[in-house]
Design an enzyme around this catalytic site. Structure first.
Site, PDB file in Angstrom:
ATOM      1  N   CYS A 185       0.856  -1.184   0.000  1.00 30.29           N
ATOM      2  CA  CYS A 185       0.000   0.000   0.000  1.00 30.29           C
ATOM      3  C   CYS A 185       0.892   1.235   0.000  1.00 30.29           C
ATOM      4  CB  CYS A 185      -0.880  -0.017   1.244  1.00 30.29           C
ATOM      5  SG  CYS A 185      -1.838   1.492   1.468  1.00 30.29           S
TER       6      CYS A 185
ATOM      7  N   CYS B 205       0.207   3.257   3.485  1.00 34.36           N
ATOM      8  CA  CYS B 205       0.621   2.793   4.820  1.00 34.36           C
ATOM      9  C   CYS B 205       1.701   1.725   4.784  1.00 34.36           C
ATOM     10  CB  CYS B 205      -0.583   2.288   5.617  1.00 34.36           C
ATOM     11  SG  CYS B 205      -1.134   0.637   5.131  1.00 34.36           S
TER      12      CYS B 205
ATOM     13  N   CYS C 163      -7.440  -0.752   1.155  1.00 34.33           N
ATOM     14  CA  CYS C 163      -6.460  -1.328   2.064  1.00 34.33           C
ATOM     15  C   CYS C 163      -7.146  -1.600   3.406  1.00 34.33           C
ATOM     16  CB  CYS C 163      -5.299  -0.356   2.257  1.00 34.33           C
ATOM     17  SG  CYS C 163      -4.130  -0.867   3.528  1.00 34.33           S
TER      18      CYS C 163
ATOM     19  N   CYS D 234      -5.376   0.781   6.333  1.00 37.22           N
ATOM     20  CA  CYS D 234      -5.503   2.243   6.436  1.00 37.22           C
ATOM     21  C   CYS D 234      -6.724   2.779   5.701  1.00 37.22           C
ATOM     22  CB  CYS D 234      -4.231   2.918   5.934  1.00 37.22           C
ATOM     23  SG  CYS D 234      -4.056   2.880   4.142  1.00 37.22           S
TER      24      CYS D 234
ATOM     25  N   CYS E 121      -8.512  -4.756 -10.009  1.00 35.55           N
ATOM     26  CA  CYS E 121      -8.064  -3.703 -10.916  1.00 35.55           C
ATOM     27  C   CYS E 121      -7.578  -2.542 -10.045  1.00 35.55           C
ATOM     28  CB  CYS E 121      -9.253  -3.304 -11.786  1.00 35.55           C
ATOM     29  SG  CYS E 121      -8.871  -2.051 -12.997  1.00 35.55           S
TER      30      CYS E 121
HETATM   31 ZN   LIG Z   1      -2.800   1.022   3.496  1.00 32.04          ZN
END
Ligand SMILES: [Zn+2]
Length: 136
Positions: free
Chosen positions: A51, A54, A99, A102, A123
């Site tokens: 991510c 985060c 995510c 976060c 995607c």
């Molecule tokens: Zn994250």
């Protein structure tokens, strides 16, 4: 004002400091980068995609495939790393992926398109992820 890299921002203003304007628009405002413009569309480098907001591990390069849709596509995610949220914007019934750590926007997930045996396409915006290449 400094932010500890391991500490998650608590407000959108804190996110704005940590991210570039482009990243903020996609990750925190559920924006979509234009197709074929992302840095990871055709990437085949082995590694793990984190991510960008985060740092949590989200996708493995082993699950990345050529969907020819213009965005990086994965037919699986690291277990528990992403959460799915029904999205009815733009008059379409889609499933948004975020995510799990976060709550930042990643993209959408589609099923039943027949691209791979798992029949699932995550995607993802390149701006939402960052590749950590495998050490060889
Ligand atoms: Zn994250």
């Amino acid at each position: 004002m400094s932010l500890d890299e391991n500490e998650l921002p608590r407000t959108e203003d804190e996110w704005r400091i940590r991210l570039t304007p482009e990243e903020f628009r996609v990750l925190r405002e559920a924006g979509t980068e234009r197709p074929w413009t992302g840095e990871y569309v055709d990437t085949k480098t082995p590694g793990v995609y984190h991510c960008r907001a985060c740092g949590a591990e989200l996708f493995r390069s082993d699950d990345k495939f050529d969907s020819h849709c213009g965005w990086p596509s994965f037919d699986d995610a690291i277990p528990g790393a992403v959460k799915e949220i029904p999205d009815h914007t733009l008059g379409m019934a889609r499933v948004e992926i975020r995510c799990a750590r976060c709550d930042s926007h990643l993209g959408h997930v589609f099923e039943g398109e027949g691209f791979t045996p798992k029949d699932t396409r995550h995607c993802v915006n390149s701006l939402s992820i960052r590749l950590e290449p495998k050490q060889v």
